[in-house]
Scaffold this active site. Structure first.
Site, mmCIF file in Angstrom:
data_model
loop_
_atom_site.group_PDB
_atom_site.id
_atom_site.type_symbol
_atom_site.label_atom_id
_atom_site.label_comp_id
_atom_site.label_asym_id
_atom_site.label_seq_id
_atom_site.Cartn_x
_atom_site.Cartn_y
_atom_site.Cartn_z
ATOM 1 N N HIS A 1 5.122 66.152 36.891
ATOM 2 C CA HIS A 1 4.321 64.970 36.559
ATOM 3 C C HIS A 1 3.273 65.306 35.497
ATOM 4 O O HIS A 1 2.946 64.458 34.660
ATOM 5 C CB HIS A 1 3.701 64.355 37.818
ATOM 6 N N SER B 1 -3.940 67.209 41.491
ATOM 7 C CA SER B 1 -2.947 68.170 41.983
ATOM 8 C C SER B 1 -2.571 69.176 40.904
ATOM 9 O O SER B 1 -2.376 70.356 41.181
ATOM 10 C CB SER B 1 -1.710 67.447 42.512
ATOM 11 N N GLU B 2 -2.458 68.727 39.630
ATOM 12 C CA GLU B 2 -2.255 69.643 38.516
ATOM 13 C C GLU B 2 -2.960 69.133 37.272
ATOM 14 O O GLU B 2 -3.093 67.916 37.081
ATOM 15 C CB GLU B 2 -0.770 69.840 38.179
ATOM 16 N N THR B 3 -3.391 70.075 36.439
ATOM 17 C CA THR B 3 -3.910 69.769 35.112
ATOM 18 C C THR B 3 -3.107 70.594 34.110
ATOM 19 O O THR B 3 -2.860 71.785 34.330
ATOM 20 C CB THR B 3 -5.402 70.107 35.001
#
Length: 293
Positions: free
Chosen positions: A74, A43-45
């Site tokens: 997160h 979902s995110e890096t």
């Protein structure tokens, strides 16, 4: 180039919300960061680069598989966890320069073991939104009667704007089946990062609230655990003095319906009438390796 896969807001592998962390991304262009985020397909890096800001230790950039976002809770926790556990970092905190300002993360240790990290999110804000309840219910795959109309549907932010939707029961939240195409258009039209459902009907031990989060406008239909949205929720409850929150310390559960249960601990600190939201959690490394460019 070193890369990590970290499950955030959990101490159990394959739970919580996975984030990518690239701790030494100085030589990368934003186009390459976007390619890596798409390749990792999380979902995110988070990408760490040096900062020229004297109040920060690192500059941090966040990418979904589709686009750059200004803040991600997160992935911030995941990046801080890697700094504290995989490097020679000796300080009891780390400060990240983000697109929304400086985000400090405090480390809590016991016998030199990292127990939890708390991120101080941006100043909480709320604002009204004109919304058709019947239309929203249809988009989310809910009944109008599922909404908890004793609490207002509002926009809230501790860095990103989220649509907060109070629901009467956990069962109601778990039964939601959004039309993601319509929700994507709705969120884009309102400049909303996510739509965040929450309820006080939480039967999970030690937790006051249960939530679920949808972010199709940034390429993530459902996020297992959302540090920024739960931070916005905590700010909304504190600013509006709503619901059952009569404490400055409580926990939120999310991700159970998608098989990735996660938890965060909320601390609210007041300076005058202005609350400060701190979101705490743990993380666990699941993959480490190299990306080859």
């Amino acid at each position: 180039m070193k890369v990590f896969h970290v499950d955030a807001f959990t101490d159990e592998k394959f739970s919580g919300n996975p984030a990518g962390v690239v701790p030494e991304a100085l030589t990368l262009t934003k186009a390459q960061m976007q390619q890596i985020a798409r390749e990792l397909n999380l979902s995110e890096t988070a990408f760490l680069i040096p900062t020229t800001n004297g109040n920060a230790d690192f500059r941090i950039l966040y990418f979904t598989p589709q686009t750059e976002v200004d803040f991600c809770g997160h992935a911030t926790l995941a990046a801080a966890w890697i700094i504290a556990t995989e490097t020679e970092w000796k300080k009891e905190s780390v400060h990240f320069e983000t697109n929304i300002g400086i985000v400090p993360v405090e480390f809590k240790y016991e016998d030199q073991n990292l127990l939890r990290a708390y991120m101080t999110q941006a100043k909480p804000k709320t604002k009204e939104i004109n919304i058709d309840i019947d239309e929203l219910a249809s988009i989310l795959g809910l009944q109008k009667t599922d909404f908890d109309q004793t609490l207002p549907i509002k926009l809230a932010s501790t860095g990103n704007w989220h649509l907060l939707v109070p629901v009467k029961t956990r069962k109601g939240i778990d039964n939601a089946v959004p039309n993601f195409s319509l929700l994507k258009k709705h969120n884009e039209n309102q400049n909303i990062i996510t739509t965040h459902l929450f309820t006080f009907d939480c039967d999970i031990e030690g937790c006051l609230l249960y939530t679920r989060d949808f972010a199709p406008a940034v390429g993530v239909d459902e996020d297992p655990f959302t540090g920024s949205a739960n931070g916005a929720l905590a700010g909304y409850l504190a600013l509006e003095q709503l619901g059952q929150v009569n404490t400055t310390s409580y926990s939120i559960a999310q991700g159970h319906i998608v098989g990735r249960p996660g938890y965060c601990h909320v601390r609210i600190e007041h300076i005058g009438n202005q609350p400060t939201v701190k979101i705490g959690g743990v993380a666990v490394k699941t993959i480490s390796g190299f990306v080859h460019l």
